[in-house]
Design an enzyme around this catalytic site. Structure first.
Site, PDB file in Angstrom:
ATOM      1  N   ALA A  45     -35.012   7.468  23.653  1.00  0.00           N
ATOM      2  CA  ALA A  45     -34.367   6.153  23.638  1.00  0.00           C
ATOM      3  C   ALA A  45     -33.976   5.764  25.069  1.00  0.00           C
ATOM      4  O   ALA A  45     -34.173   4.628  25.499  1.00  0.00           O
ATOM      5  CB  ALA A  45     -33.138   6.168  22.743  1.00  0.00           C
ATOM      6  N   LYS A 124     -43.199  21.261  33.491  1.00  0.00           N
ATOM      7  CA  LYS A 124     -41.958  20.565  33.795  1.00  0.00           C
ATOM      8  C   LYS A 124     -40.918  21.007  32.771  1.00  0.00           C
ATOM      9  O   LYS A 124     -40.925  20.570  31.617  1.00  0.00           O
ATOM     10  CB  LYS A 124     -42.152  19.043  33.745  1.00  0.00           C
ATOM     11  CG  LYS A 124     -40.906  18.294  34.180  1.00  0.00           C
ATOM     12  CD  LYS A 124     -41.175  16.800  34.297  1.00  0.00           C
ATOM     13  CE  LYS A 124     -39.953  16.068  34.812  1.00  0.00           C
ATOM     14  NZ  LYS A 124     -38.762  16.262  33.974  1.00  0.00           N
ATOM     15  N   GLU A 179     -34.652  25.633  37.297  1.00  0.00           N
ATOM     16  CA  GLU A 179     -34.170  24.906  36.137  1.00  0.00           C
ATOM     17  C   GLU A 179     -33.510  25.911  35.191  1.00  0.00           C
ATOM     18  O   GLU A 179     -34.093  26.944  34.875  1.00  0.00           O
ATOM     19  CB  GLU A 179     -35.393  24.251  35.473  1.00  0.00           C
ATOM     20  CG  GLU A 179     -35.093  23.133  34.540  1.00  0.00           C
ATOM     21  CD  GLU A 179     -34.914  21.758  35.197  1.00  0.00           C
ATOM     22  OE1 GLU A 179     -34.876  21.657  36.448  1.00  0.00           O
ATOM     23  OE2 GLU A 179     -34.765  20.800  34.436  1.00  0.00           O
ATOM     24  N   CYS A 399     -36.849  -3.875 -11.080  1.00  0.00           N
ATOM     25  CA  CYS A 399     -36.558  -4.060 -12.504  1.00  0.00           C
ATOM     26  C   CYS A 399     -35.068  -4.170 -12.795  1.00  0.00           C
ATOM     27  O   CYS A 399     -34.675  -4.320 -13.947  1.00  0.00           O
ATOM     28  CB  CYS A 399     -37.135  -2.895 -13.298  1.00  0.00           C
ATOM     29  SG  CYS A 399     -36.228  -1.356 -13.048  1.00  0.00           S
ATOM     30  N   CYS A 417     -40.278   0.024 -15.614  1.00  0.00           N
ATOM     31  CA  CYS A 417     -40.208  -0.645 -14.309  1.00  0.00           C
ATOM     32  C   CYS A 417     -41.635  -0.978 -13.863  1.00  0.00           C
ATOM     33  O   CYS A 417     -42.505  -0.110 -13.888  1.00  0.00           O
ATOM     34  CB  CYS A 417     -39.542   0.274 -13.289  1.00  0.00           C
ATOM     35  SG  CYS A 417     -39.521  -0.430 -11.628  1.00  0.00           S
TER      36      CYS A 417
END
Ligand SMILES: NC(=O)c1ccc[n+]([C@@H]2O[C@H](COP(=O)([O-])OP(=O)(O)OC[C@H]3O[C@@H](n4cnc5c(N)ncnc54)[C@H](O)[C@@H]3O)[C@@H](O)[C@H]2O)c1
Ligand SMILES: [Zn+2]
Length: 654
Positions: A45, A124, A179, A399, A417
């Protein structure tokens, strides 16, 4: 969409301006939380928003910043000797090629050599950057990246992490970069309940009591200046020699790099014990890197080649609750159109009711929509609330019957339904293989109340169909002919056409070859009877018995109408043939059995008068089974003969 492409010759319109400001403010806010180890939103995001800002205003200062300023914590602040930067990124092959071409052009202009033929690649790692300093070969300091200039000195914590030697092989003074990661196996073992290794690594590495740091790992990929090396390859070799853990690396041409990327995307990444979010590609030659220089503390001679994230933010316009053919209610978000992986997306699945609750989604929310490997797009997360949270409905939209909750799902249990009726009719038509019957026609017939159950199909008069909107005599005749041309139905097809849960055609065939050769026999069977059949088990047996009992009246109506399943003959190329296997064969017994049964044949466990073929390792073995078979006139086959027989019958044998 809040923005569309607009020319840069014009002043951006005020709505775009406002979106730019909003994005920049939010990006800063998300970064602060993220680098503190408590992200507000997912990386996907965040990246989508950053990309949106980059599209609208490529030179916005919010895009040039590295990391986040260090906030007040227990840790002492420390200045990096050489600032720690970030990397520019590309997300597809064309962008990588463009980056390499641009580098080549710049380097050559400066009198250097094109970099495309001499690149260096490393995984990475998706973790936390750290600078570690050694003095006279001894571990001295570890400083987080912070904003690239100032970080936090977390030396005692990093000293406890794996892959960080206390002493180097040589008495060197240098600064290395790596890292901090949490390996997935370590996460499973030592961080129960934790789902995101990066966040756990970020949080743990900054704990003042250092607890849990012994489960973290540091992998190193760079060594700052101090050294007399001319290539990246030499750097990594040096690091490995000094005892540092490193990620996977390789050297190659641009074409090689594309190959690595594909291999990583399609298989290697999924099998790693740690998370990576791309490959880092650099000019192997440090001289070329120097020539290329840097912009905004991002070197031009290196790039993060990120794995594609097919996700974008959009806004929820409406939430639909569709009742499906099985009665399951599936929530769907209608979003403002966004382009994803080459398609314009407007509908995104929300899976089920539980998921809607978990997301806390509502109309007006900004959401992250993703589309992976061509599957149906779905909503991954709510990025920012913009409206009221959606309440799952209590009544079926088709329904109006009261819905019931079953596990994570909402269900319409009303057998009348229209959605369920359509589902059952659809299944019948599919299973018997009648052509020309489209979804729309079924919908019309159900809507007009002409069809409530499969049996009603056979009562339809041509005029009833012809009178439906946009139908007519020709269509009516065609579809009704199709329907009757499929009669009579074999028992397995008849059973599968009912669409009982857990009761597909394979299962129906299995039942027939186990001796349930008529519908009457099946209706009389108990769960215990069926559970004993090999390949069924008690759960399926239960579903079948309950399903059949539930549809008993309907089945009887079908039969009364003359839709009687034919039982004497099974279908398939081996229909009417029986086999028995004995002795050691090269294929597993289950495979051979399946091969026969799925093609309509029967497998018997012993030699009887009705057995047609006895298959054994040697056709003329003197075993008791073989002798008995000879007495009964059963055909004896070896495996090759068996395979040939099947092939002659048109059965594919691999
Ligand atoms: N979820 C959020 O709210 C949020 C907020 C801000 C940033 N982010 C995420 O952070 C990332 C961007 O920030 P960034 O600048 O920290 O990292 P980056 O993705 O731009 O990459 C640069 C970093 O990669 C690391 N790296 C790993 N392996 C490496 C290797 N082999 N060689 C060189 N470097 C290597 C280094 O730490 C380097 O600083 C994005 O993935 C973004 O999604 C998320
Ligand atoms: Zn309903």
């Amino acid at each position: 969409m809040t923005h569309l492409h607009h020319g840069w010759d014009k002043q951006p319109d005020p709505a775009v301006r406002a979106r730019i400001d909003e994005l920049a403010e939010r990006i800063e806010r998300y970064r602060a939380s993220y680098y503190a180890g408590k992200p507000d939103i997912s990386d996907a995001a965040y990246d989508a928003l950053e990309d949106e800002l980059r599209d609208l205003d490529p030179t916005h200062p919010a895009l040039a910043r590295v990391g986040a300023p260090v906030t007040v914590t227990e840790w002492e602040k420390a200045r990096h000797e050489i600032p720690m930067g970030s990397l520019n990124k590309v997300v597809n092959e064309a962008e990588l090629e463009a980056w390499a071409a641009r580098c080549d052009e710049l380097v050559v202009k400066e009198g250097g050599e094109a970099i495309s033929d001499d690149l260096f690649v490393a995984e990475k790692l998706d973790g936390i950057s750290i600078e570690v300093i050694y003095r006279d070969g001894k571990y001295a300091d570890a400083i987080t990246r912070g904003d690239g200039i100032m970080g936090e000195r977390i030396s005692p914590n990093v000293a406890r992490m794996r892959g960080v030697p206390q002493r180097l092989k040589e008495k060197l003074t240098l600064s290395v970069r790596g890292e901090i990661i949490l390996k997935l196996s370590d996460m499973k073992k030592s961080f129960p309940g934790v789902a995101n290794p990066r966040n756990a690594a970020a949080g743990t590495s900054k704990r003042f009591d250092g607890q849990g740091c012994e489960h973290l790992t540091v992998l190193f990929y760079d060594v700052a200046d101090h050294l007399d090396v001319t290539t990246e390859e030499q750097k990594i070799t040096f690091l490995r020699k000094q005892g540092f853990g490193t990620p996977w690396t390789a050297k190659g041409t641009l074409k090689d790099v594309l190959g690595f990327y594909r291999k990583y995307s399609s298989e290697i990444r999924a099998g790693l014990d740690y998370e990576i979010d791309g490959l880092v590609v650099r000019a192997n030659s440090t001289a070329s890197q120097t020539l290329l220089g840097e912009v905004n503390r991002r070197p031009r001679g290196a790039i993060a080649f990120k794995f594609a994230s097919q996700a974008k933010v959009s806004k929820v316009v409406e939430i639909l609750w569709d009742t499906g053919p099985s009665g399951r209610v599936t929530p769907v978000a209608i979003v403002e159109p966004v382009e994803l992986a080459g398609a314009v997306v407007q509908r995104a699945s929300l899976h089920n009711m539980s998921n809607v609750r978990a997301l806390g989604i509502g109309v007006g929310d900004e959401v992250l929509v993703s589309r992976r490997n061509d599957v149906i797009p779905y909503v991954e997360e709510v990025v920012e609330k913009g409206g009221k949270t959606e309440q799952p409905p209590t009544k079926c939209r088709r329904c109006a019957a009261e819905l019931v909750t079953s596990g994570e799902y909402l269900l319409c249990r009303n057998q009348e339904c229209p959605a369920l009726v359509e589902g059952r009719i659809h299944n019948w038509i599919d299973a018997i293989g009648a052509l020309e019957w489209g979804d729309k026609l079924i919908e019309q017939l159900v809507e007009a109340k002409l069809v409530k159950e499969p049996g009603d199909l056979y009562k339809l008069k041509p005029k009833q169909i012809a009178d439906l909107e946009r139908r007519g005599d020709k269509i009516a005749k065609k579809v009704l002919d199709e329907l009757t041309s499929r009669l009579p139905l074999t028992l397995p097809v008849f059973l599968a056409a009912l669409g009982i849960e857990g009761f597909a055609i394979q299962t129906a065939r299995l039942l027939v070859s186990a001796g349930y050769t008529t519908i009457e026999k099946l209706l009389a069977a108990t769960e215990a009877d069926l559970a004993g059949i090999s390949g069924l088990g008690p759960i399926k047996a239960g579903m079948i018995v309950r399903g059949l009992q539930g549809r008993k009246a309907e089945i009887e109506r079908l039969i009364a109408q003359g839709i009687v399943p034919v039982t004497q003959e099974q279908e398939g190329p081996l229909a009417g043939m029986s086999f028995c296997f004995t002795g050691a064969l090269s294929r597993p017994r289950g495979e051979m059995t399946n091969l026969v049964e799925s093609n309509g044949g029967r497998v018997l466990s012993g030699v009887t008068k009705e057995l047609q073929y006895l298959v054994s390792a040697e056709a003329d073995s003197g075993s008791s089974k073989a002798q008995k078979a000879k007495k009964y006139g059963t055909v004896l086959l070896d495996e090759a003969g068996f395979v040939k027989l099947l092939q002659d019958k048109g059965v594919k044998v691999s």
